[in-house]
Design a protein around this motif. Structure first.
Motif, PDB file in Angstrom:
ATOM      1  N   THR A 191      -4.704  10.669   2.348  1.00 33.89           N
ATOM      2  CA  THR A 191      -5.148  11.314   3.348  1.00 33.89           C
ATOM      3  C   THR A 191      -4.087  12.230   4.052  1.00 33.89           C
ATOM      4  OG1 THR A 191      -5.605   9.447   4.841  1.00 33.89           O
ATOM      5  CG2 THR A 191      -5.120  11.308   6.896  1.00 33.89           C
ATOM      6  N   PHE A 192      -3.053  11.268   3.432  1.00 33.77           N
ATOM      7  CA  PHE A 192      -1.171  12.779   3.282  1.00 33.77           C
ATOM      8  C   PHE A 192      -1.791  13.643   1.666  1.00 33.77           C
ATOM      9  CE2 PHE A 192       1.950  13.873   1.400  1.00 33.77           C
ATOM     10  CZ  PHE A 192       2.711  14.708   3.173  1.00 33.77           C
ATOM     11  N   GLN A 193      -2.368  12.810   1.116  1.00 35.16           N
ATOM     12  CA  GLN A 193      -2.138  14.143   0.141  1.00 35.16           C
ATOM     13  C   GLN A 193      -3.340  14.957   0.258  1.00 35.16           C
ATOM     14  OE1 GLN A 193      -3.536  11.981  -3.720  1.00 35.16           O
ATOM     15  NE2 GLN A 193      -1.870  10.330  -3.068  1.00 35.16           N
ATOM     16  N   GLN A 194      -3.895  14.935   0.708  1.00 32.58           N
ATOM     17  CA  GLN A 194      -5.621  15.601   1.414  1.00 32.58           C
ATOM     18  C   GLN A 194      -4.677  16.804   1.980  1.00 32.58           C
ATOM     19  OE1 GLN A 194      -8.122  16.577  -0.349  1.00 32.58           O
ATOM     20  NE2 GLN A 194      -7.965  14.907  -1.770  1.00 32.58           N
ATOM     21  N   PHE A 227       3.045  13.483  -6.921  1.00 38.98           N
ATOM     22  CA  PHE A 227       2.628  12.211  -5.668  1.00 38.98           C
ATOM     23  C   PHE A 227       3.689  11.109  -5.782  1.00 38.98           C
ATOM     24  CE2 PHE A 227      -2.219  14.309  -4.719  1.00 38.98           C
ATOM     25  CZ  PHE A 227      -0.981  15.061  -4.090  1.00 38.98           C
ATOM     26  N   LYS A 228       3.613  10.487  -7.130  1.00 42.45           N
ATOM     27  CA  LYS A 228       4.471   9.410  -7.500  1.00 42.45           C
ATOM     28  C   LYS A 228       5.853   9.619  -6.993  1.00 42.45           C
ATOM     29  CE  LYS A 228       1.561   7.309 -11.323  1.00 42.45           C
ATOM     30  NZ  LYS A 228       1.433   7.109 -12.798  1.00 42.45           N
ATOM     31  N   GLU A 229       5.843  10.723  -7.654  1.00 43.36           N
ATOM     32  CA  GLU A 229       7.035  11.778  -7.233  1.00 43.36           C
ATOM     33  C   GLU A 229       7.670  10.830  -6.114  1.00 43.36           C
ATOM     34  OE1 GLU A 229       8.561  15.210  -8.770  1.00 43.36           O
ATOM     35  OE2 GLU A 229       8.748  14.140 -10.427  1.00 43.36           O
ATOM     36  N   THR A 230       6.682  11.830  -5.115  1.00 43.01           N
ATOM     37  CA  THR A 230       6.784  11.758  -3.593  1.00 43.01           C
ATOM     38  C   THR A 230       7.225  10.424  -2.729  1.00 43.01           C
ATOM     39  OG1 THR A 230       5.568  14.050  -3.824  1.00 43.01           O
ATOM     40  CG2 THR A 230       5.958  12.780  -1.221  1.00 43.01           C
ATOM     41  N   GLU A 231       6.432   9.915  -3.901  1.00 43.08           N
ATOM     42  CA  GLU A 231       6.328   7.657  -3.138  1.00 43.08           C
ATOM     43  C   GLU A 231       7.807   7.326  -3.076  1.00 43.08           C
ATOM     44  OE1 GLU A 231       4.706   4.253  -1.618  1.00 43.08           O
ATOM     45  OE2 GLU A 231       4.115   6.454  -1.890  1.00 43.08           O
ATOM     46  N   SER A 288       1.082  -1.207   0.141  1.00 40.53           N
ATOM     47  CA  SER A 288      -0.404  -0.249   0.092  1.00 40.53           C
ATOM     48  C   SER A 288       0.862   0.875  -0.013  1.00 40.53           C
ATOM     49  CB  SER A 288      -0.982  -0.065   1.054  1.00 40.53           C
ATOM     50  OG  SER A 288       0.256   0.061   2.207  1.00 40.53           O
ATOM     51  N   PRO A 289       0.206   2.469  -0.899  1.00 41.34           N
ATOM     52  CA  PRO A 289       1.470   3.313  -0.896  1.00 41.34           C
ATOM     53  C   PRO A 289       1.734   4.447   0.546  1.00 41.34           C
ATOM     54  CG  PRO A 289      -0.739   3.542  -1.607  1.00 41.34           C
ATOM     55  CD  PRO A 289      -0.704   2.369  -1.353  1.00 41.34           C
ATOM     56  N   TYR A 290       2.758   4.591   0.540  1.00 45.47           N
ATOM     57  CA  TYR A 290       2.644   5.779   1.789  1.00 45.47           C
ATOM     58  C   TYR A 290       2.357   6.977   1.657  1.00 45.47           C
ATOM     59  CZ  TYR A 290       6.805   2.610   2.693  1.00 45.47           C
ATOM     60  OH  TYR A 290       7.696   1.759   3.763  1.00 45.47           O
ATOM     61  N   ILE A 291       2.427   7.179   0.476  1.00 48.19           N
ATOM     62  CA  ILE A 291       1.697   8.237  -0.053  1.00 48.19           C
ATOM     63  C   ILE A 291      -0.004   8.667  -0.345  1.00 48.19           C
ATOM     64  CG2 ILE A 291       1.202  10.362  -1.434  1.00 48.19           C
ATOM     65  CD1 ILE A 291       4.215  10.678   0.263  1.00 48.19           C
ATOM     66  N   ASP A 292      -0.872   8.499   1.242  1.00 51.48           N
ATOM     67  CA  ASP A 292      -2.067   7.756   1.166  1.00 51.48           C
ATOM     68  C   ASP A 292      -2.995   8.902   0.524  1.00 51.48           C
ATOM     69  OD1 ASP A 292      -2.629   8.812   3.090  1.00 51.48           O
ATOM     70  OD2 ASP A 292      -2.565   7.379   4.183  1.00 51.48           O
ATOM     71  N   ASP A 332      11.753   6.096   9.112  1.00 47.00           N
ATOM     72  CA  ASP A 332      10.588   6.108   9.586  1.00 47.00           C
ATOM     73  C   ASP A 332       9.638   7.012   8.666  1.00 47.00           C
ATOM     74  OD1 ASP A 332       8.077   7.157  11.447  1.00 47.00           O
ATOM     75  OD2 ASP A 332       8.288   4.954  11.686  1.00 47.00           O
ATOM     76  N   PRO A 333       8.844   6.585   7.161  1.00 44.79           N
ATOM     77  CA  PRO A 333       7.763   6.938   6.458  1.00 44.79           C
ATOM     78  C   PRO A 333       7.177   7.879   7.112  1.00 44.79           C
ATOM     79  CG  PRO A 333       6.959   4.459   7.181  1.00 44.79           C
ATOM     80  CD  PRO A 333       8.580   4.899   7.314  1.00 44.79           C
ATOM     81  N   LYS A 334       6.294   7.829   8.618  1.00 48.14           N
ATOM     82  CA  LYS A 334       5.868   8.562   9.037  1.00 48.14           C
ATOM     83  C   LYS A 334       6.246  10.074  10.084  1.00 48.14           C
ATOM     84  CE  LYS A 334       1.808   5.511  10.678  1.00 48.14           C
ATOM     85  NZ  LYS A 334       1.847   4.980  11.738  1.00 48.14           N
ATOM     86  N   GLU A 335       7.378  10.214  10.021  1.00 48.78           N
ATOM     87  CA  GLU A 335       8.269  10.891   9.856  1.00 48.78           C
ATOM     88  C   GLU A 335       8.415  12.032   8.825  1.00 48.78           C
ATOM     89  OE1 GLU A 335      12.024  12.099  12.894  1.00 48.78           O
ATOM     90  OE2 GLU A 335      12.722  10.175  11.560  1.00 48.78           O
ATOM     91  N   ALA A 336       9.273  10.870   8.100  1.00 44.89           N
ATOM     92  CA  ALA A 336       9.735  11.744   6.533  1.00 44.89           C
ATOM     93  C   ALA A 336       8.525  12.681   6.334  1.00 44.89           C
ATOM     94  CB  ALA A 336      10.107  10.833   5.356  1.00 44.89           C
ATOM     95  N   MET A 337       7.147  12.006   5.983  1.00 44.70           N
ATOM     96  CA  MET A 337       5.790  12.532   5.646  1.00 44.70           C
ATOM     97  C   MET A 337       5.716  14.461   6.147  1.00 44.70           C
ATOM     98  SD  MET A 337       3.958   9.079   4.340  1.00 44.70           S
ATOM     99  CE  MET A 337       2.790   9.812   4.310  1.00 44.70           C
ATOM    100  N   GLN A 338       5.855  13.954   7.872  1.00 46.35           N
ATOM    101  CA  GLN A 338       5.768  14.551   8.518  1.00 46.35           C
ATOM    102  C   GLN A 338       6.518  16.015   7.923  1.00 46.35           C
ATOM    103  OE1 GLN A 338       2.743  15.560  10.983  1.00 46.35           O
ATOM    104  NE2 GLN A 338       3.342  17.571  10.052  1.00 46.35           N
ATOM    105  N   ILE A 339       7.659  15.347   8.359  1.00 52.04           N
ATOM    106  CA  ILE A 339       9.206  16.720   8.340  1.00 52.04           C
ATOM    107  C   ILE A 339       8.419  17.253   6.337  1.00 52.04           C
ATOM    108  CG2 ILE A 339      11.054  16.654   7.541  1.00 52.04           C
ATOM    109  CD1 ILE A 339      11.811  15.629   9.363  1.00 52.04           C
ATOM    110  N   MET A 340       8.008  16.254   5.451  1.00 48.27           N
ATOM    111  CA  MET A 340       7.646  17.030   4.212  1.00 48.27           C
ATOM    112  C   MET A 340       6.260  18.165   4.421  1.00 48.27           C
ATOM    113  SD  MET A 340       7.318  13.910   1.189  1.00 48.27           S
ATOM    114  CE  MET A 340       9.082  13.554   0.845  1.00 48.27           C
ATOM    115  N   GLU A 341       5.639  17.936   4.861  1.00 48.89           N
ATOM    116  CA  GLU A 341       4.556  19.065   5.533  1.00 48.89           C
ATOM    117  C   GLU A 341       4.759  19.895   6.090  1.00 48.89           C
ATOM    118  OE1 GLU A 341      -0.235  18.541   7.747  1.00 48.89           O
ATOM    119  OE2 GLU A 341       1.701  16.864   7.322  1.00 48.89           O
ATOM    120  N   ASN A 342       5.709  19.521   6.655  1.00 47.83           N
ATOM    121  CA  ASN A 342       6.496  20.996   7.589  1.00 47.83           C
ATOM    122  C   ASN A 342       6.580  22.688   6.739  1.00 47.83           C
ATOM    123  OD1 ASN A 342       5.284  19.249  10.322  1.00 47.83           O
ATOM    124  ND2 ASN A 342       7.906  19.202  10.617  1.00 47.83           N
ATOM    125  N   ILE A 343       7.545  21.559   5.977  1.00 45.34           N
ATOM    126  CA  ILE A 343       7.528  22.547   4.988  1.00 45.34           C
ATOM    127  C   ILE A 343       6.027  23.656   4.343  1.00 45.34           C
ATOM    128  CG2 ILE A 343       8.766  23.156   1.829  1.00 45.34           C
ATOM    129  CD1 ILE A 343       9.962  21.006   2.441  1.00 45.34           C
TER     130      ILE A 343
END
Length: 356
Positions: free
Chosen positions: A18-21, A39-43, A12-16, A55-66
């Motif tokens: 919920t994260f996309q929204q 989103f494909k690039e980010t995945e 299942s993709p990390y960039i689901d 950790d994928p959740k940490e990585a995604m949160q740091i992206m969102e933090n920008i």
């Protein structure tokens, strides 16, 4: 053990969804096709970060933090630190440290204004409002623009300015390619491309329609750096030096001998003069692309050589009763103290939009 996103034998993709929204407000300038590609690039980038032990959740949160940080530091919440430095003959240098990203340097001269690095696109209108509040007509008087390299925090507002920016040909190629890894040997191509798209989009990068390319033919050497071009403005004569490509390919430095100015872009930064919030924000790039430099070994060589040259130039200027001003890509305009360390060249003043 490396984190996995395997679920019942099916990936299942990390960039689901919920994260996309969550990040869609920051990529609103992308159309549906571009957003899907992003989103494909980010995945792919998150998968590579996981392979590197992140950790994928940490990585995604740091992206969102920008996006969270930039949106929280614009408009009425915009703040900046700045220095106003007299250069003689009715000339001034205003160096502005933005809440996120590199410095905007504005030369004010009797011949008009010159901008050296533009900051993020999302900061352009806030900086213009700041300048007007401080008694300057914004960017209306700009006659010359120089972008030292292709990162969005140094050329992201170039498309807003009224003249073609001057840049290295490789900088233009990086902008066209859409990845800061272009022109460099890097093991993390997916990370570089994803990060470039993320930061360019979240920061509302405005790429200029056309640019003016500097020469790349070496005229002489200054230490390890080829002197590839020159620029005249406001009674000042700048040499343009080509970097070795440690931070990013196509980066340039500028040196003005008579006034004593050395613009090092991101090859030198003065961390000690940056706020903790700015330092923390700058660390995001190190996490998402493993290093802010495409080649850390070369970047160290550049740093050492620039400091060696700076000390040499400063010694020469001392015989004329002057000091070298080192204009870093981040942090205060600096001078060298007796121990050879960078210290703020003058008082750093603070601006807050909500204090007007």
């Amino acid at each position: 053990m490396t984190p996995s996103n395997e679920t019942q034998g099916k990936k299942s993709p990390y960039i689901d969804e919920t994260f996309q929204q969550r990040i869609r407000p920051y990529i609103s300038i992308l159309n549906d096709r571009e957003a899907e590609a992003y989103f494909k690039e980010t995945e792919a980038a998150v998968e590579q970060l996981v392979e590197l032990g992140k950790d994928p959740k940490e990585a995604m949160q740091i992206m969102e933090n920008i996006g969270l940080y930039l949106s929280a530091n614009t408009g009425e919440n915009f703040t900046a630190d700045y220095q106003k430095i007299s250069l003689g003959r009715d000339r001034e240098l205003w160096s502005i440290q933005l809440p996120g990203g590199g410095n905007v340097n504005l030369f004010r001269t009797p011949d008009g204004d010159m901008v050296l690095d533009t900051g993020y696109g999302c900061s352009y209108h806030d900086v213009e409002t700041m300048l007007k509040t401080l008694g300057i007509e914004g960017f209306a008087g700009v006659k010359k623009v120089v972008c030292t390299h292709a990162d969005a925090d140094h050329c992201g507002a170039a498309g807003f300015l009224p003249v073609k920016p001057i840049m290295h040909p490789v900088t233009k190629q990086i902008l066209d390619a859409g990845t800061r890894g272009f022109g460099s040997e890097t093991q993390h191509k997916e990370l570089e491309r994803s990060y470039t798209t993320t930061i360019n989009t979240f920061s509302q990068m405005n790429v200029p329609d056309s640019v003016e390319l500097c020469s790349t033919e070496p005229k002489k050497m200054h230490g390890l750096f080829p002197v590839i071009d020159e620029l005249e403005f406001g009674g000042m004569h700048f040499e343009i030096w080509e970097s070795l490509g440690g931070h990013i390919a196509g980066q340039i430095f500028l040196y003005e001998k008579d006034v004593g100015l050395l613009f090092t872009s991101d090859a030198l930064i003065n961390l000690a003069t940056m706020t903790k919030a700015r330092r923390d924000y700058c660390s995001i790039a190190d996490y998402l692309v493993t290093s802010v430099n495409v080649n850390s070994t070369i970047a160290r060589t550049e740093r050492h050589e620039l400091m060696r040259i700076a000390k040499e130039l400063d010694d020469e200027l001392k015989t004329k009763g002057k000091k070298l001003l080192i204009c870093c890509g981040h942090g205060a305009v600096s001078m060298l103290d007796d121990a050879g360390n960078m210290v703020a060249a003058c008082e750093i003043e603070h601006y807050a939009a909500n204090a007007k």
